[in-house]
Design a protein around this motif. Structure first.
Motif, PDB file in Angstrom:
ATOM      1  N   PHE A   8       0.868  -1.178   0.000  1.00  0.00           N
ATOM      2  CA  PHE A   8       0.000   0.000   0.000  1.00  0.00           C
ATOM      3  C   PHE A   8       0.900   1.222   0.000  1.00  0.00           C
ATOM      4  O   PHE A   8       1.937   1.227   0.653  1.00  0.00           O
ATOM      5  CB  PHE A   8      -0.874  -0.032   1.267  1.00  0.00           C
ATOM      6  N   TYR A   9       0.537   2.250  -0.754  1.00  0.00           N
ATOM      7  CA  TYR A   9       1.277   3.504  -0.702  1.00  0.00           C
ATOM      8  C   TYR A   9       0.324   4.644  -1.034  1.00  0.00           C
ATOM      9  O   TYR A   9      -0.351   4.620  -2.060  1.00  0.00           O
ATOM     10  CB  TYR A   9       2.456   3.516  -1.679  1.00  0.00           C
ATOM     11  N   ASP A  10       0.264   5.642  -0.144  1.00  0.00           N
ATOM     12  CA  ASP A  10      -0.581   6.821  -0.339  1.00  0.00           C
ATOM     13  C   ASP A  10       0.335   7.985  -0.677  1.00  0.00           C
ATOM     14  O   ASP A  10       1.056   8.486   0.189  1.00  0.00           O
ATOM     15  CB  ASP A  10      -1.386   7.115   0.917  1.00  0.00           C
ATOM     16  N   GLU A  11       0.311   8.403  -1.923  1.00  0.00           N
ATOM     17  CA  GLU A  11       1.212   9.459  -2.384  1.00  0.00           C
ATOM     18  C   GLU A  11       0.921  10.796  -1.699  1.00  0.00           C
ATOM     19  O   GLU A  11       1.842  11.558  -1.416  1.00  0.00           O
ATOM     20  CB  GLU A  11       1.116   9.611  -3.905  1.00  0.00           C
ATOM     21  N   GLU A  12      -0.341  11.087  -1.434  1.00  0.00           N
ATOM     22  CA  GLU A  12      -0.697  12.343  -0.770  1.00  0.00           C
ATOM     23  C   GLU A  12      -0.139  12.410   0.647  1.00  0.00           C
ATOM     24  O   GLU A  12       0.377  13.433   1.072  1.00  0.00           O
ATOM     25  CB  GLU A  12      -2.220  12.512  -0.722  1.00  0.00           C
ATOM     26  N   LYS A  13      -0.260  11.308   1.369  1.00  0.00           N
ATOM     27  CA  LYS A  13       0.229  11.265   2.751  1.00  0.00           C
ATOM     28  C   LYS A  13       1.725  11.000   2.818  1.00  0.00           C
ATOM     29  O   LYS A  13       2.364  11.278   3.824  1.00  0.00           O
ATOM     30  CB  LYS A  13      -0.531  10.216   3.552  1.00  0.00           C
ATOM     31  N   GLY A  14       2.271  10.418   1.760  1.00  0.00           N
ATOM     32  CA  GLY A  14       3.713  10.188   1.702  1.00  0.00           C
ATOM     33  C   GLY A  14       4.203   8.974   2.468  1.00  0.00           C
ATOM     34  O   GLY A  14       5.352   8.919   2.887  1.00  0.00           O
ATOM     35  N   GLY A  16       3.499   4.384   3.164  1.00  0.00           N
ATOM     36  CA  GLY A  16       2.822   3.134   2.844  1.00  0.00           C
ATOM     37  C   GLY A  16       3.547   1.987   3.517  1.00  0.00           C
ATOM     38  O   GLY A  16       4.330   2.199   4.459  1.00  0.00           O
ATOM     39  N   PHE A  17       3.330   0.780   3.020  1.00  0.00           N
ATOM     40  CA  PHE A  17       3.945  -0.405   3.609  1.00  0.00           C
ATOM     41  C   PHE A  17       4.438  -1.348   2.521  1.00  0.00           C
ATOM     42  O   PHE A  17       3.858  -1.426   1.445  1.00  0.00           O
ATOM     43  CB  PHE A  17       2.960  -1.135   4.518  1.00  0.00           C
ATOM     44  N   PHE A  27       7.449  -0.362   7.138  1.00  0.00           N
ATOM     45  CA  PHE A  27       6.929   0.991   6.893  1.00  0.00           C
ATOM     46  C   PHE A  27       7.761   1.657   5.805  1.00  0.00           C
ATOM     47  O   PHE A  27       8.988   1.555   5.784  1.00  0.00           O
ATOM     48  CB  PHE A  27       7.007   1.814   8.185  1.00  0.00           C
ATOM     49  N   LEU A  28       7.093   2.322   4.872  1.00  0.00           N
ATOM     50  CA  LEU A  28       7.773   3.016   3.776  1.00  0.00           C
ATOM     51  C   LEU A  28       7.385   4.485   3.803  1.00  0.00           C
ATOM     52  O   LEU A  28       6.213   4.822   3.666  1.00  0.00           O
ATOM     53  CB  LEU A  28       7.365   2.396   2.435  1.00  0.00           C
ATOM     54  N   HIS A  29       8.358   5.354   3.991  1.00  0.00           N
ATOM     55  CA  HIS A  29       8.106   6.802   3.991  1.00  0.00           C
ATOM     56  C   HIS A  29       8.657   7.379   2.691  1.00  0.00           C
ATOM     57  O   HIS A  29       9.644   6.885   2.129  1.00  0.00           O
ATOM     58  CB  HIS A  29       8.774   7.474   5.188  1.00  0.00           C
ATOM     59  N   ALA A  30       8.020   8.449   2.219  1.00  0.00           N
ATOM     60  CA  ALA A  30       8.413   9.078   0.950  1.00  0.00           C
ATOM     61  C   ALA A  30       9.873   9.501   0.934  1.00  0.00           C
ATOM     62  O   ALA A  30      10.510   9.497  -0.119  1.00  0.00           O
ATOM     63  CB  ALA A  30       7.509  10.275   0.672  1.00  0.00           C
ATOM     64  N   LYS A  40       3.672   2.343  -6.664  1.00  0.00           N
ATOM     65  CA  LYS A  40       2.274   1.946  -6.573  1.00  0.00           C
ATOM     66  C   LYS A  40       2.238   0.537  -6.010  1.00  0.00           C
ATOM     67  O   LYS A  40       3.249  -0.165  -6.003  1.00  0.00           O
ATOM     68  CB  LYS A  40       1.610   1.969  -7.948  1.00  0.00           C
ATOM     69  N   ALA A  41       1.067   0.134  -5.563  1.00  0.00           N
ATOM     70  CA  ALA A  41       0.903  -1.218  -5.045  1.00  0.00           C
ATOM     71  C   ALA A  41       1.391  -2.224  -6.080  1.00  0.00           C
ATOM     72  O   ALA A  41       1.094  -2.108  -7.263  1.00  0.00           O
ATOM     73  CB  ALA A  41      -0.555  -1.477  -4.696  1.00  0.00           C
ATOM     74  N   GLY A  42       2.172  -3.184  -5.629  1.00  0.00           N
ATOM     75  CA  GLY A  42       2.696  -4.222  -6.515  1.00  0.00           C
ATOM     76  C   GLY A  42       4.101  -3.973  -7.012  1.00  0.00           C
ATOM     77  O   GLY A  42       4.737  -4.880  -7.544  1.00  0.00           O
TER      78      GLY A  42
END
Length: 126
Positions: A8-14, A16-17, A27-30, A40-42
Motif C-alpha cells: 500500500f502507498y498513499d502518495e498524498e500522505k507520503g 505506505g507499507f 513501513f515506507l516513507h516518501a 504503486k501497489a505491486g
C-alpha cells in the motif's frame, strides 16, 4: 538487501507499507524513495531496514520492477484483439456511410459504439 512488494502507498500522505519477501511488513516513507520515483501497489523494491518508533522502516529504497497495471493484466490476447478491431472497423465504416447521407446513428447505437471504442482504447493504451 531485503526485497519485497509495495502493499500500500498513499502518495498524498507520503507513506505506505512493503510486504517483504521474508513475510515482514515494513513501513515506507516518501523520504526513503529516490528522487522522482513513483511507487504503486505491486511495485518490487529493494531496501535497507532500520528500527523505527513503531517497527521496521525502509531506508535507501530502490525500485526494482514497476507493477504490471491491472488493465494490462486483464486485456485480451493480441489475436483476439485483432478480431475486435477488425469488427469495429466494419461498424465504424457503416456509421461513416450513414453520416455521408446525413444520418446519425440512434442514441442507443451511438452509446454502444462509444463504449466499445473506450474499452478498445483502454486495452490498446495499457
Amino acid at each position: 538487501m531485503p526485497t519485497g512488494r509495495v502493499k500500500f502507498y498513499d502518495e498524498e500522505k507520503g507513506f505506505g507499507f512493503i510486504a517483504g519477501d521474508d513475510g515482514q511488513e515494513v513501513f515506507l516513507h516518501a523520504t526513503a524513495l529516490p528522487a522522482g520515483a513513483e511507487v504503486k501497489a505491486g511495485a518490487r523494491l529493494e531496501y535497507g531496514i532500520a528500527d523505527g518508533k513503531r517497527g521496521p522502516q525502509a531506508l535507501s529504497v530502490r525500485v526494482v520492477e514497476a507493477p504490471v497495471s491491472l488493465a494490462r493484466q486483464r486485456r485480451m490476447k493480441a489475436d483476439d484483439m485483432a478480431v475486435v478491431v477488425e469488427n469495429l472497423i466494419q461498424v465504424l465504416d457503416g456509421i461513416g456511410n450513414d453520416l455521408r447521407h446525413n444520418r446519425y446513428p440512434s442514441k442507443a447505437h451511438g452509446a454502444k459504439v462509444a463504449a466499445v471504442l473506450r474499452r478498445v482504447a483502454e486495452d490498446l493504451e495499457a
